[in-house]
Design a protein around this motif. Sequence first.
Motif, PDB file in Angstrom:
ATOM      1  N   ILE A 161      44.722  43.649  32.968  1.00 60.05           N
ATOM      2  CA  ILE A 161      43.920  44.588  33.753  1.00 60.05           C
ATOM      3  C   ILE A 161      42.526  44.719  33.155  1.00 60.05           C
ATOM      4  O   ILE A 161      41.522  44.698  33.869  1.00 60.05           O
ATOM      5  CB  ILE A 161      44.626  45.960  33.829  1.00 60.05           C
ATOM      6  CG1 ILE A 161      45.858  45.855  34.725  1.00 60.05           C
ATOM      7  CG2 ILE A 161      43.683  47.032  34.358  1.00 60.05           C
ATOM      8  CD1 ILE A 161      46.701  47.100  34.754  1.00 60.05           C
ATOM      9  N   GLN A 162      42.442  44.838  31.837  1.00 61.09           N
ATOM     10  CA  GLN A 162      41.138  44.953  31.182  1.00 61.09           C
ATOM     11  C   GLN A 162      40.299  43.696  31.410  1.00 61.09           C
ATOM     12  O   GLN A 162      39.094  43.774  31.655  1.00 61.09           O
ATOM     13  CB  GLN A 162      41.319  45.217  29.686  1.00 61.09           C
ATOM     14  CG  GLN A 162      41.869  46.590  29.381  1.00 61.09           C
ATOM     15  CD  GLN A 162      42.241  46.754  27.914  1.00 61.09           C
ATOM     16  OE1 GLN A 162      42.174  45.807  27.129  1.00 61.09           O
ATOM     17  NE2 GLN A 162      42.645  47.956  27.546  1.00 61.09           N
ATOM     18  N   VAL A 169      35.131  41.265  36.795  1.00 62.15           N
ATOM     19  CA  VAL A 169      34.474  41.800  37.992  1.00 62.15           C
ATOM     20  C   VAL A 169      33.142  42.447  37.617  1.00 62.15           C
ATOM     21  O   VAL A 169      32.125  42.243  38.287  1.00 62.15           O
ATOM     22  CB  VAL A 169      35.392  42.802  38.723  1.00 62.15           C
ATOM     23  CG1 VAL A 169      34.641  43.530  39.828  1.00 62.15           C
ATOM     24  CG2 VAL A 169      36.601  42.081  39.309  1.00 62.15           C
ATOM     25  N   ALA A 170      33.127  43.213  36.533  1.00 65.86           N
ATOM     26  CA  ALA A 170      31.882  43.854  36.103  1.00 65.86           C
ATOM     27  C   ALA A 170      30.822  42.822  35.739  1.00 65.86           C
ATOM     28  O   ALA A 170      29.644  42.981  36.090  1.00 65.86           O
ATOM     29  CB  ALA A 170      32.161  44.776  34.912  1.00 65.86           C
ATOM     30  N   TYR A 208      34.749  36.504  44.354  1.00 65.39           N
ATOM     31  CA  TYR A 208      35.966  36.365  45.167  1.00 65.39           C
ATOM     32  C   TYR A 208      37.163  36.045  44.275  1.00 65.39           C
ATOM     33  O   TYR A 208      38.237  36.633  44.394  1.00 65.39           O
ATOM     34  CB  TYR A 208      35.762  35.275  46.208  1.00 65.39           C
ATOM     35  CG  TYR A 208      36.949  34.984  47.079  1.00 65.39           C
ATOM     36  CD1 TYR A 208      37.370  35.876  48.052  1.00 65.39           C
ATOM     37  CD2 TYR A 208      37.675  33.800  46.904  1.00 65.39           C
ATOM     38  CE1 TYR A 208      38.468  35.611  48.844  1.00 65.39           C
ATOM     39  CE2 TYR A 208      38.767  33.520  47.706  1.00 65.39           C
ATOM     40  CZ  TYR A 208      39.161  34.431  48.664  1.00 65.39           C
ATOM     41  OH  TYR A 208      40.255  34.158  49.435  1.00 65.39           O
ATOM     42  N   LYS A 209      36.954  35.136  43.334  1.00 67.59           N
ATOM     43  CA  LYS A 209      38.018  34.746  42.408  1.00 67.59           C
ATOM     44  C   LYS A 209      38.399  35.909  41.493  1.00 67.59           C
ATOM     45  O   LYS A 209      39.579  36.154  41.249  1.00 67.59           O
ATOM     46  CB  LYS A 209      37.565  33.543  41.594  1.00 67.59           C
ATOM     47  CG  LYS A 209      38.595  33.034  40.617  1.00 67.59           C
ATOM     48  CD  LYS A 209      38.058  31.843  39.847  1.00 67.59           C
ATOM     49  CE  LYS A 209      39.004  31.422  38.754  1.00 67.59           C
ATOM     50  NZ  LYS A 209      38.446  30.377  37.919  1.00 67.59           N
ATOM     51  N   ALA A 210      37.401  36.635  40.983  1.00 66.67           N
ATOM     52  CA  ALA A 210      37.670  37.742  40.069  1.00 66.67           C
ATOM     53  C   ALA A 210      38.405  38.881  40.756  1.00 66.67           C
ATOM     54  O   ALA A 210      39.192  39.600  40.139  1.00 66.67           O
ATOM     55  CB  ALA A 210      36.362  38.265  39.469  1.00 66.67           C
ATOM     56  N   LEU A 211      38.181  39.021  42.060  1.00 62.16           N
ATOM     57  CA  LEU A 211      38.884  40.064  42.813  1.00 62.16           C
ATOM     58  C   LEU A 211      40.271  39.626  43.258  1.00 62.16           C
ATOM     59  O   LEU A 211      40.970  40.364  43.937  1.00 62.16           O
ATOM     60  CB  LEU A 211      38.040  40.492  44.019  1.00 62.16           C
ATOM     61  CG  LEU A 211      36.761  41.251  43.674  1.00 62.16           C
ATOM     62  CD1 LEU A 211      35.928  41.484  44.926  1.00 62.16           C
ATOM     63  CD2 LEU A 211      37.081  42.572  42.992  1.00 62.16           C
ATOM     64  N   GLY A 212      40.660  38.420  42.881  1.00 58.99           N
ATOM     65  CA  GLY A 212      42.017  37.957  43.163  1.00 58.99           C
ATOM     66  C   GLY A 212      42.127  37.041  44.346  1.00 58.99           C
ATOM     67  O   GLY A 212      43.228  36.664  44.741  1.00 58.99           O
ATOM     68  N   GLY A 213      41.031  36.640  44.911  1.00 58.69           N
ATOM     69  CA  GLY A 213      41.077  35.749  46.059  1.00 58.69           C
ATOM     70  C   GLY A 213      41.423  34.329  45.646  1.00 58.69           C
ATOM     71  O   GLY A 213      41.026  33.869  44.597  1.00 58.69           O
TER      72      GLY A 213
END
Length: 126
Positions: free
Chosen positions: A36-37, A43-44, A117-122
């Motif tokens: 999670i971290q 994302v940040a 997109y990748k970092a958000l799980g896409g």
Amino acid sequence: MPRISLPIFDGGSNKANLKVAEVDRDIMVAQYEKAIQTAFREVADVLAQRGTIDDQLAAQKSLTDATSESYTLSLARYEKGVDSYLTVLDSQRSLYGAQQDLISVRLDRLVNLANLYKALGGGADK
């Protein structure tokens, strides 16, 4: 005839198995928290980079517009006989360089969008 079977001598192994299960649980929780971290950090980072890329894109567009105007003016000066063709070629070279840099910044922006997109799980195959 019903029987009750209780292991008398397995008390130590049952306690050891319980301890192993608790340690495994703690490891899994730590790995989950780390994941999670990491996700929040990724994302940040991508969002921070996006802000700078947008500023860079605006600046590069402005530079490209300015060099285009410079090329137009130097061509007009050449056609009126005020400047040599070398000035036109130099302006044209500057314009092409600015256009290539603009393309590069646009590519960086698209790569940044794909990374977001990748970092958000896409697109996750897992």
